[in-house]
Design a protein around this motif. Sequence first.
Motif, PDB file in Angstrom:
ATOM      1  N   UNK A   1       0.846  -1.197   0.000  1.00 10.77           N
ATOM      2  CA  UNK A   1       0.000   0.000   0.000  1.00 10.77           C
ATOM      3  C   UNK A   1       0.882   1.249   0.000  1.00 10.77           C
TER       4      UNK A   1
ATOM      5  N   UNK B   1       2.325   1.700  -3.537  1.00 11.48           N
ATOM      6  CA  UNK B   1       1.388   2.205  -4.552  1.00 11.48           C
ATOM      7  C   UNK B   1       1.077   3.683  -4.299  1.00 11.48           C
ATOM      8  N   UNK B   2       1.014   4.083  -3.027  1.00 10.52           N
ATOM      9  CA  UNK B   2       0.760   5.486  -2.700  1.00 10.52           C
ATOM     10  C   UNK B   2       1.888   6.378  -3.235  1.00 10.52           C
TER      11      UNK B   2
ATOM     12  N   UNK C   1       1.848   6.538  -7.050  1.00 10.12           N
ATOM     13  CA  UNK C   1       0.754   7.403  -7.483  1.00 10.12           C
ATOM     14  C   UNK C   1       1.108   8.893  -7.334  1.00 10.12           C
TER      15      UNK C   1
END
Lengths: 255, 286
Positions: free
Chosen positions: B2, B5-6, B9
């Motif tokens: 997580x 991916x943060x 992004x």
Amino acid sequence: MKKALQILFILSIFFPIAFLLLLSLGRNWPYPELLPQSLSLENWEFLQKSDSKLLQTFFLSLGISILVATVTTALAFITSKHIALSKYRNKLMLLAYIPYVLSPVILAATLHFFFIYAGISGNVSGVLLAQFFIAYPFGVIILNNFWNHKTRAIEELSKTLGSSSWQTFKNVLLPISKNALLLCFFQTFLVSWFEFGLTNLIGVGSVQTLTVRVFSFVNEANIFYAALASCLLILPPMILIWINKRYIFATETVI
Amino acid sequence: MKFKSKHISITIFILFAAVPVLLGFGYALLYSFGLTGILSEGFTTEYWEKTLLATEFWKSLGFSLFIAAVVMTTSLFFSLWIVISWTKNLYKGLLSYVTYLPLAFPAIVMAFFSFQLLSKSGFISRVIFNLGWIDDLSQFPDWTNDAYGVAIIFSLCLLITPFFIILYSNLYQNERIPELKALAQTLGAKKNQITTRIIVPILLKKSAFTIMLFLIFVMGTYEIPLLLGRQDPSMLSVFIIQKLQKFNLADIPQAYAVSVIYILLIATLIAVVYKTRPAFFNPEKN
């Protein structure tokens, strides 16, 4: 008096549409005639001619705008979530607002060298990338409003009840974000569809979108074809705005 | 995972939203100081001196500010007047749909329409000629390509006013103005007082950030002044592009110097809002 003003207001909104439609049907409009001397569908038939390229232009513009809006919406949906959860939310949103308010043509002017260097100036991929640079921050701004306390609480609840991240995304977040996603898609579609200065500069006149064609027709003093291309330009947004108004504006506020 | 991916992004966001602006700004800055480009002969402030000492740039900046101020004042006046006077009608019937239609008009189409309407050989001139008020089209006033930007102001007002009508009609409900209005009436306020001391201040305060954004938009508008404006004075974006596309290569660094000033101006304005009203950037706190 109030009623009369409202009727006048409604007529003034319909007038530009009727005026452009009339011009698109016209041929030969000498001064001081109020209307063109002949009205026919001849200009519209020009669309079907293989050498007119106007229909191809219409579909090229449509393709570019749909692609820009789709990629922007998908990416902005993910990004806006991470920005909303970030402790630097305000700072990141500040970064989104700068390209959003910058004049696209000035951004294009300062970036043109890099597009030439990368070999994407004067082609569709360059125009797509340049339009993405202005549509993406806008998409993030629109979707940032969606990631509020309520949405996050629903997401947490779904996970607490045992859903995986994928299940939460597919069965919870996507359905509740439908309106926000549609709004983002429509708005970014319009940003791309309406764009002229940046497209003309990065496309170097080789990527003929509808806005570029309207400008060319105006420059050639071909007002009837310019009106025809203008009608083609306002048609998809009108459909989108109607859908927006009918199904989305009732529940969402743009800014 | 997580965490990863943060970060990916947010990196993508910075790469596509912030990096292009920084790259463009950096390139324009280097070019304006003679550090890159065809004319590059090493660091020089010559182009900045030429830009800042020439009246052309200041006229263009002043003209852009003038147009932005007139357009915003006019649009705000009409949109507030329409929303306050026609409140009930804006939520139902034909008016509720029709108000959205002008949003379908791209700037270039609005500019073309305005030209066909306001030019010397345009529709209004023809109507006036047929009414016998003028004998020749040369008697019709210069509303396009004129010194005061009449057609530019007209087109921009047509584009912007509907947006503010929609915004204010939404705010009118969201800010519970009908309830406040009823309360003020109960307390003895006159109609005029309710409008000037309650409705207008609330709507203007709530839309302050949007008004500022639109002021910036108008200042940077391109298509409309390109078709309807003069070369001198021209609005900033037209001024920059004209200088970039001229045959005189010595004008290019000046165009980039103006671009640098423009980007700095916008960034400063946004930064000031960020410092003074950070809630604007976070809708949950707004």
